[in-house]
Design a protein around this motif. Sequence first.
Motif, PDB file in Angstrom:
ATOM      1  N   VAL A 235      46.018  31.544  30.767  1.00 49.66           N
ATOM      2  CA  VAL A 235      45.112  30.939  31.747  1.00 49.66           C
ATOM      3  C   VAL A 235      44.732  29.529  31.300  1.00 49.66           C
ATOM      4  O   VAL A 235      44.753  28.578  32.091  1.00 49.66           O
ATOM      5  N   ALA A 236      44.420  29.373  30.003  1.00 47.00           N
ATOM      6  CA  ALA A 236      44.044  28.065  29.469  1.00 47.00           C
ATOM      7  C   ALA A 236      45.184  27.065  29.689  1.00 47.00           C
ATOM      8  O   ALA A 236      44.950  25.929  30.126  1.00 47.00           O
TER       9      ALA A 236
ATOM     10  N   SER B 226      40.439  32.234  39.186  1.00 46.90           N
ATOM     11  CA  SER B 226      41.022  33.264  40.040  1.00 46.90           C
ATOM     12  C   SER B 226      42.396  32.826  40.548  1.00 46.90           C
ATOM     13  O   SER B 226      43.347  33.608  40.560  1.00 46.90           O
ATOM     14  N   ALA B 227      42.491  31.560  40.960  1.00 41.37           N
ATOM     15  CA  ALA B 227      43.768  31.042  41.460  1.00 41.37           C
ATOM     16  C   ALA B 227      44.835  31.133  40.368  1.00 41.37           C
ATOM     17  O   ALA B 227      45.977  31.534  40.621  1.00 41.37           O
ATOM     18  N   VAL B 228      44.431  30.773  39.140  1.00 41.51           N
ATOM     19  CA  VAL B 228      45.374  30.820  38.015  1.00 41.51           C
ATOM     20  C   VAL B 228      45.795  32.265  37.730  1.00 41.51           C
ATOM     21  O   VAL B 228      46.988  32.551  37.550  1.00 41.51           O
ATOM     22  N   VAL B 229      44.830  33.183  37.716  1.00 43.06           N
ATOM     23  CA  VAL B 229      45.151  34.596  37.447  1.00 43.06           C
ATOM     24  C   VAL B 229      46.084  35.136  38.530  1.00 43.06           C
ATOM     25  O   VAL B 229      47.084  35.806  38.236  1.00 43.06           O
ATOM     26  N   ASP B 230      45.768  34.814  39.787  1.00 35.44           N
ATOM     27  CA  ASP B 230      46.639  35.250  40.890  1.00 35.44           C
ATOM     28  C   ASP B 230      48.058  34.711  40.701  1.00 35.44           C
ATOM     29  O   ASP B 230      49.046  35.419  40.941  1.00 35.44           O
ATOM     30  N   GLY B 231      48.152  33.449  40.267  1.00 37.15           N
ATOM     31  CA  GLY B 231      49.454  32.835  40.040  1.00 37.15           C
ATOM     32  C   GLY B 231      50.224  33.536  38.931  1.00 37.15           C
ATOM     33  O   GLY B 231      51.428  33.799  39.057  1.00 37.15           O
TER      34      GLY B 231
ATOM     35  N   GLY C  40      54.869  37.026  37.590  1.00 38.99           N
ATOM     36  CA  GLY C  40      55.330  38.053  36.653  1.00 38.99           C
ATOM     37  C   GLY C  40      54.886  37.848  35.213  1.00 38.99           C
ATOM     38  O   GLY C  40      55.238  38.639  34.333  1.00 38.99           O
ATOM     39  N   THR C  41      54.092  36.784  34.943  1.00 38.43           N
ATOM     40  CA  THR C  41      53.636  36.538  33.567  1.00 38.43           C
ATOM     41  C   THR C  41      52.790  37.704  33.049  1.00 38.43           C
ATOM     42  O   THR C  41      52.985  38.183  31.927  1.00 38.43           O
ATOM     43  N   LEU C  42      51.849  38.162  33.883  1.00 38.28           N
ATOM     44  CA  LEU C  42      50.971  39.261  33.446  1.00 38.28           C
ATOM     45  C   LEU C  42      51.795  40.507  33.119  1.00 38.28           C
ATOM     46  O   LEU C  42      51.547  41.183  32.118  1.00 38.28           O
TER      47      LEU C  42
END
Lengths: 268, 309
Positions: free
Chosen positions: B106-107, B279-284, B289-291
């Motif tokens: 995220v950072a 939130s936008a970053v987490v959604d991205g 597929g990173t998560l």
Amino acid sequence: MTAARSARKGTLVAVISTLVVATLLAISIGSSPSWPLVQKAFFDGTYFSTSLPDVIGAFAINIQLFVLAEILILPIGLLIALARSITSPALAPLRIFATIYTDFFRGVPSILLIYVLGFGVPALRLPGVPSEPFFWALVTLVLIYSAYVSEVYRAGIESIHPSQERAARALGLTRFQALRYVVLPQALRRVVPPLLNDFIGLQKDTALVSILGVVEAFKQAQILKSANFNFTPLMVTAVIFLVITIPMTRLVDRLAAKDRATQQGGTR
Amino acid sequence: MDMSTTRSRIAIGQTTRMAVVVMAMAMFLAACGGSAASPSASVDASCAKDTLALKTAGKLTLSTSAPAYSPWFQGGNEGSAAIWAGDYVSDPAKGQGYEGAVAYAVAAKLGFTAAEVVWVATDFTVSYAPGAKSFDLYLAQVSIKAERAEAVDFSSGYYDAAQGVVTIEGSPIAGATSIADLKTAKLGAMIGTTSLAAINNIIKPDTEVAVFDTNDEALAALNGGLIDGIVTDVPTAFYMRDAQLTGGIIVGQLPSDGGAQEQFGFVLEKGSALTACVSAVVDGLKADGTLASLLTEWIADKASAPVLK
């Protein structure tokens, strides 16, 4: 007549000054821009009323614990105080034991003791040794508070002038009889206020049992607090404790005043 | 007094209030509509690193509770802050473990290098206490709940959580295979976790649940026989079995209680300007597929256990 008037004037001044202080406090707290946030986090009416039944229900455990503990602490504390007051050389081991007991249990933090007893002893899995958290919380409170209470008793016993015991002995009473019928009755009356003081402390310390997983009032409030990220249930616990302790504090005050009155009456 | 007049006056009062509410809602929707209509590129632009409202300019201040636990945070604590020391040493600044890795992902998306990330330790309770926060983002397996969102902001969820039951050899539930087998058990959970709700809603045990301040106390209680089993999120249950318990057994995973999927999210100060960006970053990260790959890397096959029926 003038005395009554000046008393009325005194009351009036006291009421006015209290009101002024309270108003200033309310204004300065209320004027903080963060007050609405703090109010919502700590004094939310909805959370207060919804958590009240749960917290009161859990408070039954605190009541059981402090009533049972107090019943055990009062005689055990007295026995330890008497053991410490023994002067007979033959019974020195008893006196030494009582001294070590009070030193240790007044000094050790109760939170450590409850960890060791509540988690450590059951882990030994000795047959016949209970593992119930309630039992070990009771043991911890009795050990610690009987040490405190024994010192209160001892102070009471030592506050009775030695001439009392000597007079009793001169009348033909044995050492034990002098203690039982002359010294203790006077000493016990004197220590009732400090004993009640310790009793109030004991009530609040019943929350220690929550460390062992028991859901008593404080833990119940914390559960609700962290479920909703709102601290109001803790205020519910505070109110419940205050409802119990404030009347008791007033009782202590009245007993002390009454005791003073009787003693002054005697010397007149 | 004329009752009908009073009633009609109340009705008028209600109508006025209704009108105000409807107007407010219309304005609110208009405001939302405006932002939704703007292209996604402009969302990215408003989240540019130098425009972010940060605790410390140029630094992203992240936070979790100390000690931090595997598999959420992993790695030693050599050379870093001593605050993260403990028996189960996990320095979040290593960027290891699932939450550690997600935090740095995220950072990076927000434009921060690893050197521009600062970690502070925050107690769970302190993370949601009113007042100024010492962090920009806090992550410590905090479940997103509507009631909690009244006190703090949550980002989009970065992990779909499930609850598991862990016990030790010799426990009455060591051989349990169904929810019914757990009914008579004395179960424990950590305070503030959704595990507690899962026990009460799904298992509905006969004996009252034991609630501990930390998982360490729950483990001590399990070892001491005060409780028969612990309910916690599944990866933590595996970690307890593998690293913290002697003779640990995973009994299984609890089925969903039929409600919404439980998710862990970042905690931010209520009304934080960062929330939308995070939130936008987490959604991205979820979309690309990173998560999923971080999940495979750090939690692997330990994200699920046989579901108890």
